[in-house]
Design an enzyme around this catalytic site. Structure first.
Site, PDB file in Angstrom:
ATOM      1  CG  ASP A 107      -1.727   1.198   1.412  1.00  0.00           C
ATOM      2  OD1 ASP A 107      -2.247   1.591   0.447  1.00  0.00           O
ATOM      3  OD2 ASP A 107      -2.116   1.718   2.608  1.00  0.00           O
ATOM      4  CB  SER A 108       0.176   4.840  -0.577  1.00  0.00           C
ATOM      5  OG  SER A 108      -1.072   4.675   0.219  1.00  0.00           O
ATOM      6  CB  CYS A 113      -9.272   4.799   0.833  1.00  0.00           C
ATOM      7  SG  CYS A 113      -7.529   5.252   1.361  1.00  0.00           S
ATOM      8  CB  THR A 114      -6.694   0.045   2.376  1.00  0.00           C
ATOM      9  OG1 THR A 114      -5.665   0.491   1.731  1.00  0.00           O
ATOM     10  CG2 THR A 114      -7.093  -1.089   1.513  1.00  0.00           C
ATOM     11  CG  HIS A 115      -4.851   5.147   4.892  1.00  0.00           C
ATOM     12  ND1 HIS A 115      -4.220   4.386   3.536  1.00  0.00           N
ATOM     13  CD2 HIS A 115      -3.900   5.198   5.612  1.00  0.00           C
ATOM     14  CE1 HIS A 115      -2.933   4.596   3.539  1.00  0.00           C
ATOM     15  NE2 HIS A 115      -2.719   5.100   4.853  1.00  0.00           N
ATOM     16  CB  CYS A 140      -3.027   0.797  -2.339  1.00  0.00           C
ATOM     17  SG  CYS A 140      -3.401   2.463  -2.694  1.00  0.00           S
ATOM     18  CG  ASN A 141      -9.660   0.825  -2.893  1.00  0.00           C
ATOM     19  OD1 ASN A 141     -10.218  -0.184  -3.303  1.00  0.00           O
ATOM     20  ND2 ASN A 141      -8.978   0.787  -1.351  1.00  0.00           N
ATOM     21  CB  THR A 142      -4.840   5.034  -4.899  1.00  0.00           C
ATOM     22  OG1 THR A 142      -5.626   5.568  -4.047  1.00  0.00           O
ATOM     23  CG2 THR A 142      -4.529   6.284  -5.732  1.00  0.00           C
ATOM     24  CE1 TYR A 153       2.367   5.289  -3.806  1.00  0.00           C
ATOM     25  CE2 TYR A 153       1.102   3.490  -4.099  1.00  0.00           C
ATOM     26  CZ  TYR A 153       2.292   3.869  -3.902  1.00  0.00           C
ATOM     27  OH  TYR A 153       3.283   2.978  -4.004  1.00  0.00           O
ATOM     28  N   GLY A 154      -3.086   9.150  -3.493  1.00  0.00           N
ATOM     29  CA  GLY A 154      -4.237   9.687  -3.832  1.00  0.00           C
ATOM     30  C   GLY A 154      -4.203  10.989  -4.682  1.00  0.00           C
TER      31      GLY A 154
HETATM   32  N1  DGL Z   1      -4.686   3.280   1.179  1.00  0.00           N
HETATM   33  C1  DGL Z   1      -4.971   3.631  -0.390  1.00  0.00           C
HETATM   34  C2  DGL Z   1      -6.140   3.494  -0.973  1.00  0.00           C
HETATM   35  O1  DGL Z   1      -6.660   2.305  -0.759  1.00  0.00           O
HETATM   36  C3  DGL Z   1      -4.737   5.360  -0.713  1.00  0.00           C
HETATM   37  C4  DGL Z   1      -3.980   6.181   0.238  1.00  0.00           C
HETATM   38  C5  DGL Z   1      -3.213   7.283  -0.473  1.00  0.00           C
HETATM   39  O2  DGL Z   1      -3.874   8.330  -0.942  1.00  0.00           O
HETATM   40  O3  DGL Z   1      -1.918   7.188  -0.398  1.00  0.00           O
HETATM   41  O4  DGL Z   1      -6.639   3.916  -2.155  1.00  0.00           O
END
Ligand code: DGL
Length: 265
Positions: free
Chosen positions: A10-11, A183-185, A73-75, A42-43
């Site tokens: 993930d990021s 988003c996984t966060h 990480c969805n992004t 990453y977003g």
């Molecule tokens: N955890 C990441 C996701 O699932 C994104 C967080 C980020 O912006 O880095 O999209």
């Protein structure tokens, strides 16, 4: 059976919410978790940057000897999943927002999706909505700043509260009955999100479904088993900072300090 670990990246530390489900369902596996903290978030980054970075990480993880890869990480999935699948010959599980299960769950036909700007603007997300929720009202709410606020200030912090106060009310006003944590966060702040939504609204997290998908892929490739439940954590950022953040976010359900090592693919 295969003794190599499953690589998860993930990021940052959002993917730990996925790792929790993976380890729960596959306790006999070893995992290597990589947080690309130097480039968090990453977003807000250009798609091409995330694609190149994602491929580099995936190739590095494959070269280390991973038996499967989870893009937690969805992004990164939105920007890089196709390029990663083309670049490595490992089984790859790529997380994306649970729009399909949300469409099946929604009674009112009004669904909210919380995700990064990059995810929501991607062609992949547009396709996902068109194929599974074209008949519904989908409110795509970008949450710039939320992932980094969770890491820097913690899940229960004024900075996070301020962002949730901005991002969640528009969903309530639109009458959503299902909200996708895209988003996984965001599962780290699920409580704060739920508190700002009507009691009847359901939150959807894809961690468990991803774990089942990974188990199926391992089984199909005769890769299941061979580990001892070990976990190695690595980061492109500062290990001491990441170590402190991991333990702050995870302390209640992990109960053990994990050393974090530096690694750059
Ligand atoms: N955890 C990441 C996701 O699932 C994104 C967080 C980020 O912006 O880095 O999209």
């Amino acid at each position: 059976m295969n003794r190599h670990p499953i690589a998860v990246f993930d990021s940052g530390l959002g993917g730990l919410t996925v790792l929790r489900a993976l380890r729960g369902q596959l306790p006999q596996e070893d995992f290597f978790y990589y947080a690309d903290t130097r480039y968090l978030p990453y977003g807000d980054r250009p798609e091409a940057f995330i694609r190149e970075r994602g491929v580099r990480i995936a190739e590095g993880l494959a070269a280390r000897g991973a038996k499967a890869l989870v893009i937690a990480c969805n992004t990164a999935t939105a920007a890089a999943a196709e390029a990663i699948r083309a670049a490595v010959s490992l089984p790859v599980v790529a997380l994306e927002p649970g729009v399909k299960p949300a469409a099946a769950l929604s009674r009112r036909g009004v669904v909210g999706v919380l995700a990064t700007t990059r995810t929501l603007h991607s062609a992949r997300f547009q396709r996902l909505v068109a194929s599974h929720a074209g008949h519904l009202q989908v409110l795509a709410q970008a949450c710039p700043g939320l992932a980094d606020a969770i890491e820097v200030h913690g899940a229960h912090s004024p900075a996070v509260d301020e962002l949730l106060d901005r991002f969640i009310p528009p969903l309530t006003q639109a009458g959503v009955d299902v909200v996708v944590l895209g988003c996984t966060h965001y599962p780290w702040v699920a409580e704060g999100i739920a508190r700002r939504l009507p009691d009847t609204c359901q939150l959807l997290d894809t961690g468990e479904a991803v774990a089942r998908q990974l188990a199926r892929l391992l089984q199909a490739g005769s890769l299941l088993g061979g580990g001892q439940g070990r976990l190695v954590m690595a980061t492109s950022g500062q290990p001491a900072w990441v170590d402190a953040t991991v333990n702050r976010l995870w302390q209640h359900d992990f109960g053990q300090r994990l050393p974090v090592q530096y690694w750059e693919p």
